[in-house]
Scaffold this active site. Structure first.
Site, mmCIF file in Angstrom:
data_model
loop_
_atom_site.group_PDB
_atom_site.id
_atom_site.type_symbol
_atom_site.label_atom_id
_atom_site.label_comp_id
_atom_site.label_asym_id
_atom_site.label_seq_id
_atom_site.Cartn_x
_atom_site.Cartn_y
_atom_site.Cartn_z
ATOM 1 N N ASN A 123 0.937 -17.668 4.935
ATOM 2 C CA ASN A 123 0.418 -16.434 4.590
ATOM 3 C C ASN A 123 -1.146 -16.244 5.246
ATOM 4 O OD1 ASN A 123 2.720 -16.430 2.885
ATOM 5 N ND2 ASN A 123 1.556 -14.690 1.629
ATOM 6 N N THR A 180 0.886 -1.323 0.041
ATOM 7 C CA THR A 180 0.017 0.052 0.026
ATOM 8 C C THR A 180 0.959 1.272 0.004
ATOM 9 O OG1 THR A 180 -0.158 -0.096 2.368
ATOM 10 C CG2 THR A 180 -1.970 -1.101 1.141
ATOM 11 N N SER A 181 1.882 1.154 0.583
ATOM 12 C CA SER A 181 3.088 2.312 0.439
ATOM 13 C C SER A 181 4.469 2.075 0.250
ATOM 14 C CB SER A 181 2.702 3.106 1.777
ATOM 15 O OG SER A 181 3.223 2.706 2.911
ATOM 16 N N GLY A 182 5.060 3.126 -0.237
ATOM 17 C CA GLY A 182 6.598 2.805 -0.417
ATOM 18 C C GLY A 182 7.185 4.049 0.453
ATOM 19 N N GLY A 199 3.819 -3.145 10.988
ATOM 20 C CA GLY A 199 2.883 -2.029 11.270
ATOM 21 C C GLY A 199 1.753 -2.642 12.247
ATOM 22 N N ASP A 229 10.263 -8.434 1.385
ATOM 23 C CA ASP A 229 10.297 -7.793 2.500
ATOM 24 C C ASP A 229 10.046 -8.389 3.812
ATOM 25 O OD1 ASP A 229 7.616 -8.582 1.959
ATOM 26 O OD2 ASP A 229 6.774 -6.592 1.610
ATOM 27 N N THR A 230 9.331 -9.594 3.780
ATOM 28 C CA THR A 230 9.226 -10.575 4.937
ATOM 29 C C THR A 230 10.650 -10.979 5.369
ATOM 30 O OG1 THR A 230 7.040 -10.988 4.203
ATOM 31 C CG2 THR A 230 8.023 -12.450 6.035
#
Length: 493
Positions: free
Chosen positions: A302, A19-21, A412, A243-244
Site C-alpha cells: 500500500n 471517497t465516493s460510491g 482513477g 475493491d483492489t
C-alpha cells in the site's frame, strides 16, 4: 448458478470507495463489456465524540437508491458488492448492528497495534497472515474495540461488503479477498487461523464461514425488492469484495511478466503470484500477501496514493483557492523536475487535515525548499508517487524472483497523464493505463462468470483488453535523473 442469455445479461456492481460510491450496470457479451453509471454518492466519514466513523446507513441508502435507478434501466441479472478493506461492523445476538463502524484512519489504532505486538510478535503475525504492517489492519482495530460495551455484546463480525450483503439478503458470510486483509486469515491454507485467533483471545464464533468469489450469496429480501423495484428472486453474487482484488481481476494483461498499480486514494502496487511470499526479507520490506481471484495472491504494498493530492485540494478549496485538476496538472508540468520529493508513506500523511502544511514540514525536515504554489505541490506529489511505484515494483520483483516487462496502471489515477508518463520514466518499463473503472469491471466480470458468460482470468482480461480504452506510455530516456532523486530522498530520510 444457471447460465444466462448473452442478450439480456445486465449486472449491477455496487462499488464503494474511500471517497465516493457508485452503482454501475454492466453488459457482457463475446466482444462487449459496457458500463453505465446509474448513481453516484459520497462516502463521507463522520467525526463523533468517540472517533471517526463510517455513516454506513447513508452508504446503504445510496446503494439502494442506485439499485432502484438500475432497475429502471431494464432487467438486472444479479448484484455484486465491493468496498475498501479492513473495516467491519459488529452484530449482536439479534443480528442488529452495534454502532457505526470505525473508519480505518481513526487515531485509536496506533496504541492497539502495540498491544497486539506485545502478545504476538510481528514475525508470528506475518508468518500466518502475510500482511504489510499497517496500524489499521483489522487485527489491530479489534484490539482497540475490545474494551467497549459493543464488543461485549458482539456475536458476529462482518467486513463492510459482507455487512451490506447481509442487509440485502439476510445471509451471513465472509468473502475471502476481504477476509485476507484482517490479519486473521491464513495466507497458506486460505482459511481462518483458529490458532492465531486463540492466541489473541478472539472468539472463533465471531467470524462467519468463508465465501469464494462467484458463489451465490442469496436473493434480495422482500423489503429491498419492493424499494428498489428489482424482482425478489434477484440473486446477489459474491464477487471479489475487496475493491483492489476486483480491480486486479480486470487488469488487461495479455502476457506474463506484468506488474500492476491500482491507483486511487491508495496506490496498490505489486504482482500476481500463485503462492504467498512469507520470508523474513518480505516482512522486513513490508509487503502484503492478500487473496486474489481463483486462489491467486496479490503480492503488493500500500502506497499513500492520490490521497495526498485530494487532501491538498481540500485545503486549497477551504482557503478559497481554485483547485481544478486540469489547471493544477498544467502548472505542475511547468515546474522544475525534482525540485522536491517526499516519501508518500510517511505516517504524518495518513490522517485527514492540512496536507500542504505537512508536506512543508517534511520538506523542511529533509532540507528541501517548500513549493511556492499549488503546481509545485502537485509535481512533488506525482513525482514522489512515481518514485514509490518504481521502488515498490522493483522490490516486489526481487522478492518474488520475477522479471517485469510491463506496468498496468488501473483505476482513477490512470487518467493522470503526468503520473502515467512519470511512472514509465521512473521504472524504465512501458505503462499501459486503464481501464479507469477497473474495480467495477472486475465486479461485473465475476458476476458474468458466475452466470456462465465468460471464462477464467485469462478470458476476462482478454475481454477487457479488447473492449476498453487503454493508453500506452513508453519510458523516455534513461532513469538516471530518477536514480538521483531516489538517492537524494534516501539520504535525507
Amino acid at each position: 448458478m444457471p447460465a444466462t442469455s448473452r442478450h439480456d445479461a445486465a449486472f449491477a456492481a455496487v462499488d464503494l470507495g474511500a471517497t465516493s460510491g457508485r452503482v454501475i450496470t454492466g453488459r457482457v457479451g463475446p466482444d462487449e463489456l459496457v458500463l453505465t453509471e446509474a448513481h453516484r454518492f459520497a462516502t463521507t466519514p463522520v467525526h463523533l465524540p468517540d472517533g471517526l466513523r463510517w455513516d454506513v446507513l447513508a452508504l446503504y441508502q445510496g446503494m439502494l437508491d442506485g439499485l432502484r435507478v438500475a432497475a429502471r434501466g431494464g432487467p438486472v441479472t444479479s448484484v455484486g458488492i465491493d468496498t475498501w478493506a479492513v473495516d467491519y461492523g459488529l452484530l449482536d445476538a439479534d443480528g442488529s448492528l452495534l454502532g457505526l463502524p470505525f473508519h480505518y484512519r481513526d487515531a485509536r489504532n496506533a496504541a492497539a497495534a502495540e498491544a497486539v505486538l506485545a502478545r504476538c510478535d510481528a514475525q508470528e503475525l506475518y508468518g500466518v497472515g502475510g500482511l504489510q504492517h499497517l496500524p489499521f489492519n483489522t487485527v489491530f482495530q479489534l484490539e482497540a474495540h475490545r474494551s467497549t460495551a459493543q464488543w461485549s455484546a458482539a456475536r458476529t463480525l462482518l467486513m463492510m461488503p459482507d455487512l451490506l450483503v447481509y442487509w440485502l439478503t439476510g445471509t451471513v458470510g465472509a468473502e475471502v479477498t476481504n477476509a485476507s486483509t484482517t490479519g486473521l486469515f491464513d495466507a497458506r491454507t486460505g482459511e481462518w487461523s483458529d490458532a492465531l485467533m486463540g492466541r489473541l483471545g478472539l472468539e472463533r464464533s465471531l467470524f462467519p464461514a468463508l465465501r469464494e468469489p462467484g458463489v451465490p450469496a442469496g436473493t434480495l429480501l422482500p423489503h429491498v425488492a419492493e424499494f428498489t423495484g428489482l424482482p425478489a428472486d434477484t440473486p446477489v453474487t459474491t464477487v471479489a469484495s475487496h475493491d483492489t482484488a476486483s480491480a486486479v481481476a480486470a487488469v488487461p494483461a495479455t502476457g506474463p511478466g506484468f506488474a500492476y498499480v491500482s491507483c486511487g486514494t491508495w496506490s496498490l502496487a505489486g504482482l500476481e503470484l500463485d503462492t504467498p511470499v512469507l520470508t523474513e526479507e518480505s516482512r522486513a520490506a513490508n509487503f502484503t500477501n492478500e487473496r486474489g481471484v481463483d486462489g491467486t495472491v496479490r503480492f503488493l504494498r500500500n502506497i499513500m496514493g492520490m490521497w495526498l493530492l485530494e487532501e491538498c485540494r481540500r485545503s486549497w478549496e477551504r482557503d478559497g483557492m481554485a483547485a481544478g485538476l486540469a489547471s493544477l496538472f498544467s502548472d505542475a508540468a511547468r515546474v522544475r523536475p525534482f525540485a522536491a520529493v517526499i516519501d508518500p508513506d510517511d505516517p504524518v500523511f495518513l490522517a485527514p487535515g492540512d496536507m500542504p502544511s505537512r508536506i512543508d514540514a517534511a520538506l523542511v525536515r529533509t532540507g528541501q525548499q517548500v513549493p511556492d504554489g499549488p503546481g509545485g505541490y502537485v509535481r512533488c506529489v506525482l513525482e514522489s508517487l512515481a518514485l514509490a511505484h518504481r521502488r515498490t515494483l522493483r522490490r516486489a520483483a526481487g522478492l518474488a524472483a520475477r522479471e517485469l516487462t510491463r506496468v498496468h496502471l488501473v483505476g482513477g489515477g490512470s487518467r493522470n497523464e503526468l503520473l502515467c508518463q512519470w511512472t514509465a520514466d521512473a521504472t524504465g518499463l512501458p505503462v499501459t493505463a486503464g481501464p479507469t473503472e477497473a474495480t467495477a469491471l472486475g465486479n461485473v466480470l465475476l458476476q458474468a462468470r458466475a452466470h456462465g458468460l465468460v471464462g477464467g482470468l485469462t478470458e476476462m482480461r482478454g475481454l477487457v483488453a479488447r473492449t476498453q480504452e487503454l493508453r500506452h506510455y513508453a519510458p523516455r530516456g534513461n532513469t538516471a535523473a530518477w536514480d538521483r532523486a531516489e538517492d537524494r530522498l534516501t539520504a535525507r530520510g
